[in-house]
Motif scaffolding. Sequence first.
Motif, PDB file in Angstrom:
ATOM      1  N   ALA A  46     -14.275   6.814  97.982  1.00 15.74           N
ATOM      2  CA  ALA A  46     -15.118   7.689  97.161  1.00 15.74           C
ATOM      3  C   ALA A  46     -14.968   9.147  97.589  1.00 15.74           C
ATOM      4  CB  ALA A  46     -16.576   7.257  97.252  1.00 15.74           C
ATOM      5  N   ASN A  47     -14.578   9.994  96.651  1.00 11.36           N
ATOM      6  CA  ASN A  47     -14.475  11.457  96.822  1.00 11.36           C
ATOM      7  C   ASN A  47     -13.373  11.904  97.777  1.00 11.36           C
ATOM      8  OD1 ASN A  47     -16.728  11.924  95.070  1.00 11.36           O
ATOM      9  ND2 ASN A  47     -18.082  11.336  96.766  1.00 11.36           N
ATOM     10  N   VAL A  48     -12.452  11.005  98.107  1.00  9.58           N
ATOM     11  CA  VAL A  48     -11.302  11.398  98.938  1.00  9.58           C
ATOM     12  C   VAL A  48     -10.148  11.762  98.013  1.00  9.58           C
ATOM     13  CG1 VAL A  48      -9.600  10.673 100.661  1.00  9.58           C
ATOM     14  CG2 VAL A  48     -11.990   9.921 100.859  1.00  9.58           C
ATOM     15  N   PRO A  49      -9.671  13.008  98.028  1.00 12.93           N
ATOM     16  CA  PRO A  49      -8.539  13.364  97.157  1.00 12.93           C
ATOM     17  C   PRO A  49      -7.217  12.836  97.709  1.00 12.93           C
ATOM     18  CG  PRO A  49      -9.207  15.266  98.459  1.00 12.93           C
ATOM     19  CD  PRO A  49     -10.191  14.173  98.775  1.00 12.93           C
ATOM     20  N   PHE A  50      -6.397  12.308  96.814  1.00 12.29           N
ATOM     21  CA  PHE A  50      -5.032  11.909  97.138  1.00 12.29           C
ATOM     22  C   PHE A  50      -4.111  12.931  96.470  1.00 12.29           C
ATOM     23  CE2 PHE A  50      -7.239   8.092  98.104  1.00 12.29           C
ATOM     24  CZ  PHE A  50      -6.429   7.323  98.924  1.00 12.29           C
ATOM     25  N   TYR A  51      -3.365  13.662  97.274  1.00  7.53           N
ATOM     26  CA  TYR A  51      -2.455  14.674  96.749  1.00  7.53           C
ATOM     27  C   TYR A  51      -1.036  14.113  96.753  1.00  7.53           C
ATOM     28  CZ  TYR A  51      -6.415  17.731  97.752  1.00  7.53           C
ATOM     29  OH  TYR A  51      -7.660  18.297  97.803  1.00  7.53           O
ATOM     30  N   LEU A  52      -0.431  14.056  95.576  1.00  6.23           N
ATOM     31  CA  LEU A  52       0.928  13.538  95.430  1.00  6.23           C
ATOM     32  C   LEU A  52       1.853  14.700  95.075  1.00  6.23           C
ATOM     33  CD1 LEU A  52       0.263  10.325  93.280  1.00  6.23           C
ATOM     34  CD2 LEU A  52      -0.086  10.676  95.725  1.00  6.23           C
ATOM     35  N   ARG A  53       3.048  14.698  95.672  1.00  8.22           N
ATOM     36  CA  ARG A  53       3.993  15.786  95.417  1.00  8.22           C
ATOM     37  C   ARG A  53       5.416  15.252  95.508  1.00  8.22           C
ATOM     38  NH1 ARG A  53       4.845  20.837  99.583  1.00  8.22           N
ATOM     39  NH2 ARG A  53       4.807  19.048 101.014  1.00  8.22           N
ATOM     40  N   THR A  54       6.237  15.611  94.532  1.00  7.59           N
ATOM     41  CA  THR A  54       7.655  15.267  94.581  1.00  7.59           C
ATOM     42  C   THR A  54       8.442  16.334  93.857  1.00  7.59           C
ATOM     43  OG1 THR A  54       9.320  13.559  94.106  1.00  7.59           O
ATOM     44  CG2 THR A  54       7.598  13.874  92.462  1.00  7.59           C
ATOM     45  N   GLY A  55       9.652  16.594  94.302  1.00 11.38           N
ATOM     46  CA  GLY A  55      10.453  17.606  93.644  1.00 11.38           C
ATOM     47  C   GLY A  55      11.900  17.575  94.090  1.00 11.38           C
ATOM     48  N   LYS A  56      12.761  18.118  93.251  1.00  9.94           N
ATOM     49  CA  LYS A  56      14.171  18.294  93.580  1.00  9.94           C
ATOM     50  C   LYS A  56      14.412  19.739  94.015  1.00  9.94           C
ATOM     51  CE  LYS A  56      16.126  14.610  90.777  1.00  9.94           C
ATOM     52  NZ  LYS A  56      16.583  13.874  91.983  1.00  9.94           N
ATOM     53  N   ARG A  57      15.505  19.944  94.744  1.00  6.40           N
ATOM     54  CA  ARG A  57      15.883  21.258  95.260  1.00  6.40           C
ATOM     55  C   ARG A  57      14.757  21.892  96.081  1.00  6.40           C
ATOM     56  NH1 ARG A  57      21.168  21.044  95.538  1.00  6.40           N
ATOM     57  NH2 ARG A  57      22.332  21.425  93.588  1.00  6.40           N
ATOM     58  N   MET A  58      14.101  21.052  96.887  1.00  2.00           N
ATOM     59  CA  MET A  58      13.064  21.552  97.777  1.00  2.00           C
ATOM     60  C   MET A  58      13.712  22.093  99.058  1.00  2.00           C
ATOM     61  SD  MET A  58      10.053  20.824  96.239  1.00  2.00           S
ATOM     62  CE  MET A  58       8.755  20.337  97.378  1.00  2.00           C
ATOM     63  N   HIS A  59      12.894  22.658  99.931  1.00  2.00           N
ATOM     64  CA  HIS A  59      13.444  23.331 101.118  1.00  2.00           C
ATOM     65  C   HIS A  59      14.004  22.357 102.139  1.00  2.00           C
ATOM     66  CE1 HIS A  59       9.522  22.126 102.525  1.00  2.00           C
ATOM     67  NE2 HIS A  59       9.729  22.614 103.727  1.00  2.00           N
ATOM     68  N   LYS A  60      13.545  21.114 102.122  1.00  2.00           N
ATOM     69  CA  LYS A  60      14.133  20.126 103.022  1.00  2.00           C
ATOM     70  C   LYS A  60      13.918  18.728 102.460  1.00  2.00           C
ATOM     71  CE  LYS A  60      10.175  19.706 106.195  1.00  2.00           C
ATOM     72  NZ  LYS A  60       9.762  19.801 107.609  1.00  2.00           N
ATOM     73  N   HIS A  61      14.796  17.826 102.880  1.00  2.86           N
ATOM     74  CA  HIS A  61      14.725  16.420 102.473  1.00  2.86           C
ATOM     75  C   HIS A  61      13.700  15.726 103.360  1.00  2.86           C
ATOM     76  CE1 HIS A  61      15.862  12.399 101.373  1.00  2.86           C
ATOM     77  NE2 HIS A  61      16.378  12.140 102.562  1.00  2.86           N
ATOM     78  N   SER A  62      12.621  15.268 102.767  1.00  2.00           N
ATOM     79  CA  SER A  62      11.543  14.702 103.574  1.00  2.00           C
ATOM     80  C   SER A  62      10.640  13.823 102.728  1.00  2.00           C
ATOM     81  CB  SER A  62      10.711  15.827 104.202  1.00  2.00           C
ATOM     82  OG  SER A  62       9.600  15.313 104.895  1.00  2.00           O
ATOM     83  N   SER A  63      10.278  12.666 103.281  1.00  2.00           N
ATOM     84  CA  SER A  63       9.247  11.822 102.680  1.00  2.00           C
ATOM     85  C   SER A  63       8.221  11.521 103.761  1.00  2.00           C
ATOM     86  CB  SER A  63       9.842  10.516 102.151  1.00  2.00           C
ATOM     87  OG  SER A  63      10.747  10.762 101.103  1.00  2.00           O
ATOM     88  N   ARG A  64       6.957  11.820 103.463  1.00  2.00           N
ATOM     89  CA  ARG A  64       5.935  11.606 104.492  1.00  2.00           C
ATOM     90  C   ARG A  64       4.588  11.340 103.854  1.00  2.00           C
ATOM     91  NH1 ARG A  64       6.409  17.332 105.695  1.00  2.00           N
ATOM     92  NH2 ARG A  64       7.381  16.820 107.678  1.00  2.00           N
TER      93      ARG A  64
END
Length: 488
Positions: A332-350
Amino acid sequence: MSTHSPHTSALPLDMMIFGGTGDLAARKLLPALYMAHLHGNLPQKTSIVALGRQAYSRNDYIEFVENMSRPFIGKMNFDESAWAGFLGLLDYLCVDVINDPDFTSLARVSDAGAERVFYLATAPTLFTTICDKLAASGLVDANSRVVLEKPLGRDSASAAAINDAVGRHFKEEQIYRIDHYLGKETVQNLMVLRFGNSIFEPLWRAPTISSVQITVAETVGVGSRAGFYDSTGAMRDMVQNHLLQLLCIIAMEPPVSLSPDAVRDEKLKVLRSLRKMSMADIARDTVRGRYGRGAIGAEEVIGYLDEADVPEASSTETFVALRAHVDTWRWANVPFYLRTGKRMHKHSSRIVIEFTNPPFSIFPDSHGGIANRLVIELQPEEAIRFQIMSKQPGSGMQMHPVELNLDLQSAFPQRRAEAYERLLIDVVRGRLTHFMRRDELEAAWDWVEPIIDGWSVLGERPHAYAAGTCGPSAAAALLARDGFAWTE
């Protein structure tokens, strides 16, 4: 050293790869099958038949594999004898999926008593035709399995149509909807981290957790996939499957067992608990972006609109950031922030789990910073880091964050199977836990599709960001409004 016990099935295996001359087969599937062969994880009698439209002979295809697949096998894993043995398992058939005689010839090369695995590494628009023709040729039986590559459809209706068509010939337990993120070692380790350690369970909830971030960032552009990608975009290509599956594992309740349906039942509950977005929510809580000209490291790269096969008037996004909510007592009331993109500054999944600050600080100059943060690195390295506050050496009581670092590469030095290798072994052995069930897929589309439709109604073009950066500034503002910042 093998990461699995040797395969013991008495039944032979016939694996048929539709799209056998495509990038996925060349770069991922064939190297993964070679590694499974090298470590004894395929049945003793295995046949791998690649199917494509090119008029190759078998020798032509072997040459193709030598040139296109062998470079994707690490030198430490290459063994001349094993490679020669693997090439001996391969065959090739020129198949036009709308041509009945080609499927008749496929039936002739398949062992009647074999476990048949049909891997559909093709455009989803061909899935229905392929399954209809396989059934008409008598190739589908109780020992058959079909593997469906993502994206499965482009919306709820097309996904349901594909599922209906495939379901006419294959039972649900014969259908493997593959998401290679679910084959990653660290993703599977999330289950053990959460449910094998009693220290985390009492804390894994609101109000102890203040926010969750899930990032999948790529440095690559669309490359040769531009024609496909422009009709898909980051939301369909990444959020609807990869990121929502990671969210499910973070947010799910403990399953009663590790059986496929027990695990997938809990993931389904999460997807059905995602708060639906209104038009106001979509405008406020989602960000679309598109990369422009910039630099990745020292290399200058072109923008998306300059890529070959991308229409000048394209409105496709290569970046998505959004804020989601799971409407359950735990979250309850905890935000989940999702982000994905190409040509970003570094290759990373976390994945970043931010815990709430102590309710009152007795320490000077604490500045209200995040006291505890659990960072789960999925790629390029696999690691789990837990940030705690410690006294800085010297007089006084100055605090400074330090990390308890579990380096999984050092803790487990044995060879770690790649995601596709692990999932292909699961297919061969009939393990469904790490594959999406139909109702999971449809629940994901039910949440994503209204957002895509809302973007169309709003008519906003994607925010521009330079290649080699963290994405559009609007994505940073999305978190800043709530007092958070992306962990880079």
